[in-house]
Design an enzyme around this catalytic site. Structure first.
Site: not given
Ligand code: DGL
Length: 286
Positions: A23-24, A55-56, A86, A88, A167, A201-203
């Site tokens: 993931d990012s 990454y988004g 992730c 994204t 975060e 999104c996994t966050h």
């Molecule tokens: N967890 C990422 C996703 O699922 C993170 C997003 C990001 O880095 O912007 O999209």
């Protein structure tokens, strides 16, 4: 006979290799957590690209380049399959990764879409998709849903401030800052009462409490859970499941990041409920 036993021992060796997850940043730990819960015998190597998070907000080209580097790093750790944890990267680079890598690659879209579709089919045919700007812009979740049923009512919504909330630890269900931001993004969606809401999104699973308070009439679909169920099926189909071991006692879990080990390990505690150690990687080498 000899080649059969060589083949079997090769398969066994492959089954004992870890799953690669990337993931990012910390978000993919929501999938790592589910992997530990659902497939406790599996070892894994996790990479969080903390130097280049988020990454988004990046271009498709950047997301594809970063995703390939992340996957190449994991391949250098001899992983048997890759879980793109992730939304994204799954939305913008899954095809490229599957094409370039010679191990199975699973993203977070397919499983979540299947689950959301089943819920919508049994309900009023309405699905909301929450994701980063790059995920929503890609239209990947939307396309996968439309392939199932063109008549679905689909409500996509980019929620760019959710990742920084997670975060920075603003995740409690009664957190006032998170609630204010979530209301701004979700009030009009709540009025539509979608049957299913994909946390694309996994966050976002860490914000389930806040999101669920606003979208009370909808089922939240955790794309991390669905992705792990999907990788379970893929490992099974390829004969790559780790041999069962008592409560995951032999499973190894390794964590790597491209920057800020302390920030990552501190955050990781909120996803995994335990302390971890991480190592630094120079991701530009991959
Ligand atoms: N967890 C990422 C996703 O699922 C993170 C997003 C990001 O880095 O912007 O999209």
């Amino acid at each position: 006979m000899r080649s059969l036993s060589t083949g079997l021992s090769k398969m066994r060796a492959a089954a004992e290799q870890p799953v690669g997850i990337f993931d990012s940043g910390v978000g993919g730990l929501s999938a790592a957590y589910q992997l530990e819960r659902i497939l406790p015998a599996e070892s894994y190597v996790y990479f969080g690209d903390t130097a280049r998070l988020p990454y988004g907000t990046r271009t498709v080209e950047a997301i594809r380049k970063y995703s390939l580097q992340d996957a190449h790093f994991l391949m250098s750790k001899a992983v048997k399959a890759i879980l793109v944890a992730c939304g994204t990267a799954s939305s913008n680079a899954l095809g490229l990764l599957s094409e370039r890598l010679d191990v199975p690659v699973v993203g977070v879209i397919e499983g979540a879409v299947d689950r959301a579709y089943a819920i919508a089919q049994a309900g009023g045919g309405k699905v909301a998709i929450l994701g980063t700007a790059a995920t929503i812009k890609s239209g990947a979740f939307e396309r996968a849903l439309r392939e199932k049923d063109k008549a679905l009512r689909i409500l996509p919504r980019a929620c760019p401030m959710f990742v920084p909330l997670v975060e920075n630890g603003y995740t409690a269900p009664d957190d006032r800052v998170a609630e204010l931001i979530a209301r701004e993004y979700l009030s009009d969606i709540a009025a539509e009462r979608p049957d299913a809401v994909i946390l694309g999104c996994t966050h976002y699973p860490l914000l389930s409490g806040v999101i669920g308070n606003i979208l009370q009439d909808s089922v939240l679909v955790n794309s991390s859970i669905e992705a792990v169920l999907r990788i379970r099926d893929v490992l099974h189909a390829c004969g790559l499941c780790a041999p069962p071991c008592a409560g995951g006692a032999d499973a190894r879990r390794m964590f790597y990041v491209s920057d800020d080990i302390d920030g990552f390990t501190e955050n990781a505690h909120r996803f995994l409920g335990r302390n971890i150690r991480a190592e630094l990687v120079d991701i530009d080498r991959y």
